[in-house]
Design a protein around this motif. Sequence first.
Motif, PDB file in Angstrom:
ATOM      1  N   PRO A   6      20.261 -31.521  22.637  1.00 34.86           N
ATOM      2  CA  PRO A   6      20.676 -32.217  21.412  1.00 34.86           C
ATOM      3  C   PRO A   6      19.555 -32.182  20.382  1.00 34.86           C
ATOM      4  CG  PRO A   6      20.099 -33.798  23.091  1.00 34.86           C
ATOM      5  CD  PRO A   6      20.053 -32.441  23.737  1.00 34.86           C
ATOM      6  N   GLY A   7      19.937 -32.347  19.129  1.00 29.22           N
ATOM      7  CA  GLY A   7      18.936 -32.429  18.073  1.00 29.22           C
ATOM      8  C   GLY A   7      18.131 -33.712  18.204  1.00 29.22           C
ATOM      9  N   ILE A   8      16.982 -33.743  17.576  1.00 27.89           N
ATOM     10  CA  ILE A   8      16.109 -34.917  17.686  1.00 27.89           C
ATOM     11  C   ILE A   8      16.769 -36.157  17.104  1.00 27.89           C
ATOM     12  CG2 ILE A   8      14.846 -34.479  15.537  1.00 27.89           C
ATOM     13  CD1 ILE A   8      13.301 -35.779  18.785  1.00 27.89           C
ATOM     14  N   LEU A   9      17.532 -35.996  16.030  1.00 21.48           N
ATOM     15  CA  LEU A   9      18.210 -37.139  15.423  1.00 21.48           C
ATOM     16  C   LEU A   9      19.274 -37.714  16.352  1.00 21.48           C
ATOM     17  CD1 LEU A   9      18.278 -38.787  12.807  1.00 21.48           C
ATOM     18  CD2 LEU A   9      20.080 -37.270  12.017  1.00 21.48           C
ATOM     19  N   THR A  10      20.051 -36.835  16.980  1.00 18.17           N
ATOM     20  CA  THR A  10      21.080 -37.273  17.922  1.00 18.17           C
ATOM     21  C   THR A  10      20.453 -37.953  19.131  1.00 18.17           C
ATOM     22  OG1 THR A  10      22.427 -35.398  17.237  1.00 18.17           O
ATOM     23  CG2 THR A  10      23.038 -36.484  19.279  1.00 18.17           C
ATOM     24  N   PHE A  11      19.396 -37.363  19.644  1.00 21.24           N
ATOM     25  CA  PHE A  11      18.726 -37.933  20.809  1.00 21.24           C
ATOM     26  C   PHE A  11      18.131 -39.306  20.486  1.00 21.24           C
ATOM     27  CE2 PHE A  11      14.868 -38.446  23.402  1.00 21.24           C
ATOM     28  CZ  PHE A  11      15.458 -38.505  24.643  1.00 21.24           C
ATOM     29  N   MET A  12      17.473 -39.416  19.343  1.00 22.07           N
ATOM     30  CA  MET A  12      16.855 -40.693  18.968  1.00 22.07           C
ATOM     31  C   MET A  12      17.906 -41.769  18.701  1.00 22.07           C
ATOM     32  SD  MET A  12      13.754 -40.396  19.482  1.00 22.07           S
ATOM     33  CE  MET A  12      13.356 -42.033  18.943  1.00 22.07           C
ATOM     34  N   LEU A  13      19.036 -41.407  18.101  1.00 18.62           N
ATOM     35  CA  LEU A  13      20.119 -42.376  17.892  1.00 18.62           C
ATOM     36  C   LEU A  13      20.608 -42.908  19.232  1.00 18.62           C
ATOM     37  CD1 LEU A  13      22.118 -43.807  16.021  1.00 18.62           C
ATOM     38  CD2 LEU A  13      23.598 -41.800  16.268  1.00 18.62           C
ATOM     39  N   SER A  14      20.770 -42.026  20.204  1.00 20.25           N
ATOM     40  CA  SER A  14      21.210 -42.432  21.529  1.00 20.25           C
ATOM     41  C   SER A  14      20.182 -43.350  22.198  1.00 20.25           C
ATOM     42  CB  SER A  14      21.445 -41.198  22.391  1.00 20.25           C
ATOM     43  OG  SER A  14      21.770 -41.557  23.698  1.00 20.25           O
ATOM     44  N   VAL A  15      18.916 -43.009  22.091  1.00 18.69           N
ATOM     45  CA  VAL A  15      17.858 -43.829  22.688  1.00 18.69           C
ATOM     46  C   VAL A  15      17.787 -45.197  22.023  1.00 18.69           C
ATOM     47  CG1 VAL A  15      15.349 -44.026  22.954  1.00 18.69           C
ATOM     48  CG2 VAL A  15      16.491 -41.893  23.519  1.00 18.69           C
ATOM     49  N   ILE A  16      17.874 -45.235  20.706  1.00 24.67           N
ATOM     50  CA  ILE A  16      17.791 -46.506  19.982  1.00 24.67           C
ATOM     51  C   ILE A  16      18.958 -47.416  20.347  1.00 24.67           C
ATOM     52  CG2 ILE A  16      17.971 -47.545  17.684  1.00 24.67           C
ATOM     53  CD1 ILE A  16      16.263 -45.147  16.699  1.00 24.67           C
ATOM     54  N   LEU A  17      20.165 -46.874  20.402  1.00 22.27           N
ATOM     55  CA  LEU A  17      21.323 -47.686  20.786  1.00 22.27           C
ATOM     56  C   LEU A  17      21.180 -48.220  22.207  1.00 22.27           C
ATOM     57  CD1 LEU A  17      24.301 -45.651  19.298  1.00 22.27           C
ATOM     58  CD2 LEU A  17      23.537 -47.933  18.606  1.00 22.27           C
ATOM     59  N   GLN A  46      25.888 -42.928  25.089  1.00 26.11           N
ATOM     60  CA  GLN A  46      26.037 -41.792  25.994  1.00 26.11           C
ATOM     61  C   GLN A  46      27.009 -40.753  25.435  1.00 26.11           C
ATOM     62  OE1 GLN A  46      23.978 -41.338  28.615  1.00 26.11           O
ATOM     63  NE2 GLN A  46      23.079 -43.119  27.629  1.00 26.11           N
ATOM     64  N   PHE A  47      28.070 -41.202  24.749  1.00 25.50           N
ATOM     65  CA  PHE A  47      28.983 -40.265  24.101  1.00 25.50           C
ATOM     66  C   PHE A  47      28.277 -39.486  22.995  1.00 25.50           C
ATOM     67  CE2 PHE A  47      32.838 -42.697  25.612  1.00 25.50           C
ATOM     68  CZ  PHE A  47      33.291 -41.660  26.417  1.00 25.50           C
ATOM     69  N   VAL A  48      27.437 -40.169  22.234  1.00 24.11           N
ATOM     70  CA  VAL A  48      26.663 -39.489  21.193  1.00 24.11           C
ATOM     71  C   VAL A  48      25.779 -38.415  21.833  1.00 24.11           C
ATOM     72  CG1 VAL A  48      24.766 -39.805  19.546  1.00 24.11           C
ATOM     73  CG2 VAL A  48      26.695 -41.381  19.530  1.00 24.11           C
ATOM     74  N   LEU A  49      25.145 -38.746  22.922  1.00 24.76           N
ATOM     75  CA  LEU A  49      24.273 -37.785  23.600  1.00 24.76           C
ATOM     76  C   LEU A  49      25.063 -36.606  24.163  1.00 24.76           C
ATOM     77  CD1 LEU A  49      21.347 -37.269  24.343  1.00 24.76           C
ATOM     78  CD2 LEU A  49      21.749 -38.516  26.468  1.00 24.76           C
ATOM     79  N   VAL A  50      26.203 -36.877  24.768  1.00 26.09           N
ATOM     80  CA  VAL A  50      27.032 -35.805  25.331  1.00 26.09           C
ATOM     81  C   VAL A  50      27.545 -34.889  24.228  1.00 26.09           C
ATOM     82  CG1 VAL A  50      29.250 -35.326  26.462  1.00 26.09           C
ATOM     83  CG2 VAL A  50      27.680 -37.003  27.433  1.00 26.09           C
ATOM     84  N   PHE A  51      28.064 -35.471  23.140  1.00 27.86           N
ATOM     85  CA  PHE A  51      28.548 -34.637  22.046  1.00 27.86           C
ATOM     86  C   PHE A  51      27.422 -33.864  21.391  1.00 27.86           C
ATOM     87  CE2 PHE A  51      32.335 -37.547  21.928  1.00 27.86           C
ATOM     88  CZ  PHE A  51      33.229 -36.584  22.368  1.00 27.86           C
TER      89      PHE A  51
END
Length: 58
Positions: A6-17, A46-51
């Motif tokens: 995943p991109g860094i933005l997607t990964f960080m959004l998932s971690v922050i949530l 987790q859905f954000v991370l999977v997508f």
Amino acid sequence: MALKAPGILTFMLSVILTVLALVTYVFGATIPYITGQEFWVILLAQFVLVFGCIMRGL
């Protein structure tokens, strides 16, 4: 189907949530829209991370 990192933005959004939901659950913090909805917030993270892994460019 090949999975991509995943991109860094997607990964960080998932971690922050995930961290916000865990802080709310474990420490009893009151965070609007998250308090009482911890399960759904972690599921969303987790859905954000999977997508992010499935879709290219996210």
